[in-house]
Design a protein around this motif. Structure first.
Motif, PDB file in Angstrom:
ATOM      1  N   SER A  72     -12.528 -17.041   0.230  1.00 35.18           N
ATOM      2  CA  SER A  72     -12.653 -16.245  -0.466  1.00 35.18           C
ATOM      3  C   SER A  72     -13.695 -16.027  -1.665  1.00 35.18           C
ATOM      4  CB  SER A  72     -11.470 -16.222  -1.431  1.00 35.18           C
ATOM      5  OG  SER A  72     -11.322 -15.296  -2.647  1.00 35.18           O
ATOM      6  N   ALA A  73     -14.000 -15.116  -2.476  1.00 36.02           N
ATOM      7  CA  ALA A  73     -14.998 -14.943  -3.180  1.00 36.02           C
ATOM      8  C   ALA A  73     -14.371 -14.901  -4.773  1.00 36.02           C
ATOM      9  CB  ALA A  73     -15.880 -13.548  -3.147  1.00 36.02           C
ATOM     10  N   LEU A  74     -13.238 -15.255  -4.843  1.00 39.33           N
ATOM     11  CA  LEU A  74     -12.630 -15.407  -6.141  1.00 39.33           C
ATOM     12  C   LEU A  74     -13.218 -16.347  -6.777  1.00 39.33           C
ATOM     13  CD1 LEU A  74     -10.048 -14.031  -7.656  1.00 39.33           C
ATOM     14  CD2 LEU A  74      -8.721 -16.085  -6.995  1.00 39.33           C
ATOM     15  N   PRO A  75     -13.553 -16.270  -8.064  1.00 35.87           N
ATOM     16  CA  PRO A  75     -14.135 -17.285  -8.891  1.00 35.87           C
ATOM     17  C   PRO A  75     -12.929 -18.254  -9.058  1.00 35.87           C
ATOM     18  CG  PRO A  75     -14.579 -15.123 -10.067  1.00 35.87           C
ATOM     19  CD  PRO A  75     -13.638 -14.995  -8.838  1.00 35.87           C
ATOM     20  N   GLU A 112     -12.626  -6.635  -2.174  1.00 34.87           N
ATOM     21  CA  GLU A 112     -14.096  -7.332  -2.601  1.00 34.87           C
ATOM     22  C   GLU A 112     -13.773  -8.849  -2.486  1.00 34.87           C
ATOM     23  OE1 GLU A 112     -17.874  -7.968  -3.326  1.00 34.87           O
ATOM     24  OE2 GLU A 112     -16.846  -5.896  -3.032  1.00 34.87           O
ATOM     25  N   VAL A 113     -13.110  -9.388  -3.197  1.00 31.50           N
ATOM     26  CA  VAL A 113     -12.954 -11.053  -3.264  1.00 31.50           C
ATOM     27  C   VAL A 113     -12.401 -11.304  -1.761  1.00 31.50           C
ATOM     28  CG1 VAL A 113     -12.845 -11.252  -5.741  1.00 31.50           C
ATOM     29  CG2 VAL A 113     -10.702 -11.224  -4.477  1.00 31.50           C
ATOM     30  N   LEU A 114     -11.793 -10.794  -1.227  1.00 29.10           N
ATOM     31  CA  LEU A 114     -11.113 -10.946   0.276  1.00 29.10           C
ATOM     32  C   LEU A 114     -11.942 -10.674   1.406  1.00 29.10           C
ATOM     33  CD1 LEU A 114      -7.234 -10.849  -0.457  1.00 29.10           C
ATOM     34  CD2 LEU A 114      -8.718 -12.937  -0.420  1.00 29.10           C
ATOM     35  N   ARG A 115     -13.112  -9.948   1.103  1.00 32.79           N
ATOM     36  CA  ARG A 115     -13.801  -9.195   2.189  1.00 32.79           C
ATOM     37  C   ARG A 115     -14.285 -10.159   3.449  1.00 32.79           C
ATOM     38  NH1 ARG A 115     -18.541  -6.295  -0.092  1.00 32.79           N
ATOM     39  NH2 ARG A 115     -16.998  -4.741  -0.876  1.00 32.79           N
ATOM     40  N   ASP A 116     -14.525 -11.470   3.115  1.00 27.66           N
ATOM     41  CA  ASP A 116     -15.173 -12.299   4.334  1.00 27.66           C
ATOM     42  C   ASP A 116     -14.198 -13.311   4.482  1.00 27.66           C
ATOM     43  OD1 ASP A 116     -17.492 -10.574   4.512  1.00 27.66           O
ATOM     44  OD2 ASP A 116     -18.478 -11.519   2.798  1.00 27.66           O
ATOM     45  N   THR A 117     -12.982 -13.302   4.101  1.00 27.53           N
ATOM     46  CA  THR A 117     -11.923 -14.412   4.393  1.00 27.53           C
ATOM     47  C   THR A 117     -11.320 -14.432   5.704  1.00 27.53           C
ATOM     48  OG1 THR A 117      -9.870 -12.933   3.654  1.00 27.53           O
ATOM     49  CG2 THR A 117     -11.425 -14.311   1.766  1.00 27.53           C
ATOM     50  N   THR A 118     -10.748 -15.462   6.061  1.00 25.39           N
ATOM     51  CA  THR A 118      -9.951 -15.988   7.044  1.00 25.39           C
ATOM     52  C   THR A 118      -8.645 -16.230   6.677  1.00 25.39           C
ATOM     53  OG1 THR A 118     -10.816 -18.022   7.460  1.00 25.39           O
ATOM     54  CG2 THR A 118     -12.120 -16.438   8.795  1.00 25.39           C
ATOM     55  N   LEU A 119      -7.531 -15.838   7.424  1.00 24.23           N
ATOM     56  CA  LEU A 119      -6.311 -16.111   7.146  1.00 24.23           C
ATOM     57  C   LEU A 119      -5.920 -17.582   7.462  1.00 24.23           C
ATOM     58  CD1 LEU A 119      -3.429 -14.670   6.029  1.00 24.23           C
ATOM     59  CD2 LEU A 119      -3.055 -14.166   8.485  1.00 24.23           C
ATOM     60  N   ASP A 120      -5.399 -18.401   6.700  1.00 24.37           N
ATOM     61  CA  ASP A 120      -5.118 -19.779   7.162  1.00 24.37           C
ATOM     62  C   ASP A 120      -3.752 -19.610   7.379  1.00 24.37           C
ATOM     63  OD1 ASP A 120      -4.618 -22.566   7.389  1.00 24.37           O
ATOM     64  OD2 ASP A 120      -5.504 -22.972   5.485  1.00 24.37           O
ATOM     65  N   GLY A 121      -3.107 -19.771   8.518  1.00 19.16           N
ATOM     66  CA  GLY A 121      -1.881 -19.599   9.018  1.00 19.16           C
ATOM     67  C   GLY A 121      -1.473 -18.162   8.998  1.00 19.16           C
ATOM     68  N   GLY A 122       0.012 -17.799   9.157  1.00 19.74           N
ATOM     69  CA  GLY A 122       0.396 -16.608   8.906  1.00 19.74           C
ATOM     70  C   GLY A 122       0.907 -16.113   7.790  1.00 19.74           C
ATOM     71  N   TRP A 123       1.565 -14.989   7.666  1.00 18.08           N
ATOM     72  CA  TRP A 123       2.149 -14.322   6.413  1.00 18.08           C
ATOM     73  C   TRP A 123       3.759 -14.912   6.520  1.00 18.08           C
ATOM     74  CZ3 TRP A 123       0.536 -11.954   2.324  1.00 18.08           C
ATOM     75  CH2 TRP A 123      -0.865 -11.320   2.359  1.00 18.08           C
ATOM     76  N   LEU A 124       4.150 -15.267   5.374  1.00 19.58           N
ATOM     77  CA  LEU A 124       5.615 -15.786   5.110  1.00 19.58           C
ATOM     78  C   LEU A 124       6.256 -14.550   4.300  1.00 19.58           C
ATOM     79  CD1 LEU A 124       4.917 -19.422   3.917  1.00 19.58           C
ATOM     80  CD2 LEU A 124       5.530 -18.817   6.352  1.00 19.58           C
ATOM     81  N   ALA A 125       7.534 -14.535   4.598  1.00 24.06           N
ATOM     82  CA  ALA A 125       8.257 -13.466   3.713  1.00 24.06           C
ATOM     83  C   ALA A 125       9.594 -14.053   3.529  1.00 24.06           C
ATOM     84  CB  ALA A 125       8.513 -12.400   4.741  1.00 24.06           C
ATOM     85  N   ALA A 126      10.119 -13.631   2.427  1.00 23.41           N
ATOM     86  CA  ALA A 126      11.391 -14.154   1.935  1.00 23.41           C
ATOM     87  C   ALA A 126      12.095 -13.242   0.795  1.00 23.41           C
ATOM     88  CB  ALA A 126      11.448 -15.522   1.170  1.00 23.41           C
ATOM     89  N   GLY A 127      13.264 -13.498   0.701  1.00 20.00           N
ATOM     90  CA  GLY A 127      13.852 -12.304  -0.365  1.00 20.00           C
ATOM     91  C   GLY A 127      15.222 -11.758   0.143  1.00 20.00           C
ATOM     92  N   PRO A 128      15.761 -10.896  -0.522  1.00 25.04           N
ATOM     93  CA  PRO A 128      15.247 -10.234  -1.886  1.00 25.04           C
ATOM     94  C   PRO A 128      15.257 -11.242  -3.017  1.00 25.04           C
ATOM     95  CG  PRO A 128      17.373  -9.571  -1.432  1.00 25.04           C
ATOM     96  CD  PRO A 128      17.078 -10.479  -0.390  1.00 25.04           C
ATOM     97  N   GLY A 166       4.376  -0.077  -6.112  1.00 28.63           N
ATOM     98  CA  GLY A 166       5.740  -0.429  -5.438  1.00 28.63           C
ATOM     99  C   GLY A 166       5.743  -1.899  -5.702  1.00 28.63           C
ATOM    100  N   GLY A 167       4.707  -2.489  -6.159  1.00 20.33           N
ATOM    101  CA  GLY A 167       4.741  -3.971  -6.369  1.00 20.33           C
ATOM    102  C   GLY A 167       3.725  -4.600  -7.148  1.00 20.33           C
ATOM    103  N   TYR A 168       3.745  -6.058  -6.925  1.00 16.87           N
ATOM    104  CA  TYR A 168       2.947  -6.728  -7.920  1.00 16.87           C
ATOM    105  C   TYR A 168       2.417  -8.113  -7.162  1.00 16.87           C
ATOM    106  CZ  TYR A 168       7.304  -8.950  -8.985  1.00 16.87           C
ATOM    107  OH  TYR A 168       8.345  -9.617  -8.955  1.00 16.87           O
ATOM    108  N   GLY A 169       1.584  -8.885  -7.626  1.00 27.00           N
ATOM    109  CA  GLY A 169       1.145  -9.950  -6.857  1.00 27.00           C
ATOM    110  C   GLY A 169       0.266 -10.891  -8.007  1.00 27.00           C
ATOM    111  N   GLY A 170      -0.277 -12.071  -7.410  1.00 23.06           N
ATOM    112  CA  GLY A 170      -1.144 -12.573  -7.713  1.00 23.06           C
ATOM    113  C   GLY A 170      -2.229 -13.369  -6.801  1.00 23.06           C
ATOM    114  N   MET A 171      -3.122 -13.987  -7.204  1.00 23.11           N
ATOM    115  CA  MET A 171      -4.196 -14.885  -6.292  1.00 23.11           C
ATOM    116  C   MET A 171      -4.596 -16.086  -7.137  1.00 23.11           C
ATOM    117  SD  MET A 171      -6.297 -12.216  -4.116  1.00 23.11           S
ATOM    118  CE  MET A 171      -7.243 -11.765  -5.464  1.00 23.11           C
ATOM    119  N   VAL A 172      -4.709 -17.276  -6.580  1.00 21.71           N
ATOM    120  CA  VAL A 172      -5.091 -18.285  -7.153  1.00 21.71           C
ATOM    121  C   VAL A 172      -5.517 -19.393  -6.241  1.00 21.71           C
ATOM    122  CG1 VAL A 172      -2.902 -19.564  -7.150  1.00 21.71           C
ATOM    123  CG2 VAL A 172      -4.452 -20.105  -8.991  1.00 21.71           C
ATOM    124  N   TRP A 173      -6.302 -20.081  -6.468  1.00 19.71           N
ATOM    125  CA  TRP A 173      -7.101 -21.257  -5.728  1.00 19.71           C
ATOM    126  C   TRP A 173      -6.242 -22.341  -5.784  1.00 19.71           C
ATOM    127  CZ3 TRP A 173     -10.544 -21.065  -1.914  1.00 19.71           C
ATOM    128  CH2 TRP A 173     -11.576 -20.208  -2.054  1.00 19.71           C
TER     129      TRP A 173
END
Length: 393
Positions: free
Chosen positions: A188-191, A255-271, A202-209
């Motif tokens: 990721s290009a995220l600082p 923009e910050v995820l343009r050239d990324t690769t997924l490490d593993g799959g998506w996880l889901a949970a809830g509600p 319909g939602g919100y989220g966050g990103m962090v190294w």
């Protein structure tokens, strides 16, 4: 088998309570249904005030060695240009960092075992009933059954986990439910010092190294919006459909995820179940988001888990005899400490989630933050990022 305390759930809240109680000389058993290491839907950010608590729990040095970079800046990634502000400092001038739950949970559980706690893993608690002055906890694994006795029962299994305990009631599915998703990315290009809040329809989220060169993206989306997103992107798994929805709505994320690769799959949970519940009821102590849960928009889930386990152990330590009257007294003290520590951040999270997920208010929120970027700083303070932990110097 008899113990002083049985804890159901080996995540941060259960492990922190177990370490503290075992360090007091109590005989503690942890019942955890999953084998570790395991990943979970979680923002993975650890607020700076928890570093001193992690030191007291015996894992601070390892967390510092393994966690991602210090997070010194906040941002809002929404429909318009990104907006940035500084992150508030703690009293020790430390900044928060992120660590994958697969790493953090294992560190804490190993520390609990080192402190003397008995680990029963993977075992599932199936029932808990009063047996004289004890609670009798039935546990199962591959057809094998055991019963554990203890005067103190602590539920730390999280609000998302289904089961047969009184702390795991069945609930109807509602269109307004929020469901959680998480994935790790590489490249990721995220600082490295930036943690953005994501606001999308319909939602919100966050990103962090986080650790090991992984960048964590976590989000929550309303069930009705998720249904619409999946209908518009037929054939895609839910996580991928949500990801495309986010990148289409938030140009800075794309923009910050343009050239990324997924490490593993998506996880889901809830509600998720935002709100405040009982800290002590029917002879059961609750920690983590069983006691109370904030919208993850403020990234305080790990903080509330660690701190609630510590608060409970501290109050139990102040009660010499764990008789029925002693437990009631500890429960009252714990509830008072809990309600002093967490309600403001739960309210802050509820307000922010409401603003971020509605089309009209989301636009107003973006315009307001663009004029007053320092509002991100204020929101971080209100969410408890630098609120001291009681009993931690």
């Amino acid at each position: 088998m008899r113990y002083d305390a049985v804890i159901i759930g080996g995540g941060p809240s259960g492990a922190s309570a177990a370490i503290a109680l075992a360090s007091q000389g109590r005989a503690v058993a942890i019942v955890e249904r999953s084998a570790f290491p395991r990943n979970k839907v979680c923002g993975e950010f650890i607020s700076p005030v928890n570093l001193a608590l992690l030191d007291r729990l015996g894992v601070g040095e390892r967390v510092r060695a393994l966690a991602g970079p210090e997070i010194r800046r906040l941002a809002l990634f929404a429909a318009g240009p990104s907006i940035e502000a500084r992150m508030p400092r703690s009293q020790t001038d430390a900044f928060g960092r992120a660590l994958g739950r697969d790493v953090l949970d294992l560190l804490l559980l190993e520390a609990a075992a080192a402190a003397g706690a008995t680990l029963l893993q993977p075992w599932q608690a199936t029932a808990a009933v009063r047996d004289g002055d004890d609670m009798a906890v039935s546990i199962e694994r591959s057809g094998e059954r055991r019963t554990l006795l203890a005067p103190v029962l602590i539920v730390a299994h999280g609000s998302w986990e289904a089961g047969g305990l009184s702390s795991q009631p069945r609930r109807p599915h509602l269109p307004s439910d929020f469901l959680g998703f998480k994935a790790h990315f590489r490249g990721s290009a995220l600082p490295s010092d930036l943690m953005p809040l994501l606001a999308f329809p319909g939602g919100y989220g966050g990103m962090v190294w986080a650790d090991q060169g992984r960048m964590s993206l976590s989000c929550c989306i309303r069930r009705d919006r998720l249904d619409a997103v999946r209908a518009a992107q037929r054939g895609l798994p839910a996580g991928e459909a949500v990801f495309r929805h986010i990148t289409a709505a938030c140009p800075s994320v794309a923009e910050v995820l343009r050239d990324t690769t997924l490490d593993g799959g998506w996880l889901a949970a809830g509600p998720i179940r935002p709100g405040i519940r009982d800290c002590y009821a029917h002879d059961i102590f609750s920690v983590g988001n069983v006691a109370g849960e904030s919208h993850p928009i403020i990234a305080e889930g790990i903080s509330m888990a660690l701190q609630s386990g510590w608060l409970l152990a501290s109050e139990l330590a102040g009660v010499a005899e764990w008789s029925r009257a002693g437990r009631e007294l500890a429960g009252q003290r714990y509830a008072a400490a809990w309600h002093k520590q967490f309600p403001l951040r739960i309210l802050t999270a509820s307000v922010l989630a409401g603003l971020a997920t509605r089309p009209l208010t989301a636009g107003l929120m973006h315009r307001f933050v663009s004029v007053f970027p320092a509002s991100l700083f204020v929101g971080a303070r209100l969410s408890g990022k630098v609120t001291p932990v009681p009993g931690i110097g």
